[in-house]
Write a protein that holds these residues in place. Sequence first.
Motif, short mmCIF file in Angstrom:
data_model
loop_
_atom_site.label_atom_id
_atom_site.label_comp_id
_atom_site.label_asym_id
_atom_site.label_seq_id
_atom_site.Cartn_x
_atom_site.Cartn_y
_atom_site.Cartn_z
N LYS A 25 34.51 114.60 45.59
CA LYS A 25 33.13 114.96 45.29
C LYS A 25 32.26 113.72 45.42
CE LYS A 25 30.17 117.05 41.77
NZ LYS A 25 30.13 117.74 40.45
N PRO A 26 31.11 113.80 46.07
CA PRO A 26 30.28 112.61 46.26
C PRO A 26 29.83 112.01 44.94
CG PRO A 26 29.55 114.42 47.67
CD PRO A 26 30.55 115.00 46.72
N ALA A 27 29.53 110.72 44.96
CA ALA A 27 28.99 110.05 43.79
C ALA A 27 27.62 110.61 43.48
CB ALA A 27 28.91 108.54 44.03
N ALA A 28 27.25 110.60 42.22
CA ALA A 28 25.95 111.10 41.81
C ALA A 28 24.85 110.24 42.42
CB ALA A 28 25.84 111.09 40.29
N ARG A 29 23.81 110.89 42.89
CA ARG A 29 22.69 110.16 43.49
C ARG A 29 21.54 110.07 42.50
NH1 ARG A 29 25.03 113.03 47.67
NH2 ARG A 29 25.55 111.83 49.52
#
Length: 363
Positions: A359-363
């Motif tokens: 899951k991508p890192a939080a932006r």
Amino acid sequence: MSGVVWTVKSALDWTEGYLARKGDESPRTSAQWLLCEACGLSRVELYTEFERPLSREELDRLHGWVARRGAGEPLQYITGETAFRYLTLKVARGVLIPRPETEVLVSEGIAALRAEQRRQEEAAWEAFVALAAERARKAREEHTGAQNGTGSDVGLGRGVNAGVDSDVDADAVDGILLDMEAFEPPSFEPLVVDLCTGSGCIACSVATEVPGARVIATDIAPEAVLLARENVRAVGVEERVKVLACDLGESVPERFEGKIDLVISNPPYVPSGIMEDIPAEVRDFEPSLALDGGADGLDVFRRIVPFAAHMLRPKGTLAVELHEEGMDRAVAVAEAGGFDHVRVVNDLAARPRVLVAEKPAAR
């Protein structure tokens, strides 16, 4: 198998021949397995006790098991247990038998958890060193001020003294700096969700191999839920593994949204069109609910992806076992679902088997 004195060797030879005539692909292996289980022998003892006669109880047990194996029933259902990684687990009709391919899946999941543990430990160590350096800087300033008559008479503690004047009185501030030897890595208690747990083999393995791991395991089949709970108790991880009866993740508490470290699953993934082509002992004895994955084998996977995207923490991992023929489509589904670093891992037979995504890192 009566009327004569049956020894271990004669029973082994007869069983091998009988199973070969019944079409067993590995009659010698099956005969060894059944005889060891029926007589309580190890594989070594099987060959060192060739002349030992079988008791009536052993002979009756073996006779019944050989008949079942001759009819095509899997060995694991006959003996009621199977080895999986470092565990011996109970198996039963109505629940999928754990396989070596799933051990590869577990390895990938555990590797992801251990990588996160290392990341947390490194981050904590860096913060510790930064704090120690800041305290050393303040101690140095106070010591310099004291020498100039502008500050308190404070020296440097013993823990970190690099770059500090050697005439600083270490004993004067004992404890003001952290001792490097006192550093303790943060406790690592990852939260894992195991969907379609079946026998509980994944949940039990993760809990036993990753100390502190907490696992929520789910399955829609009542037989699987009961067996998984039995294996969880037998392995001794019931305090950290909870088995829920539900469809995929519908009963996973919403309070865990964004906090799950790993979503792992061995869902039904055999394409419907090739269900008839799988080995008879699988097709005829193991539950189709745990095997049939729809037209392309990805029906359940398509439902797992949005659940994982919703519940995983940033940088959390999704690991799923799938059919080799659908891997390209599965990668596209995961990427469309918002996952990064999607990769495919081969099983022990060099077939594409496990999809791993982040899951991508939080932006």
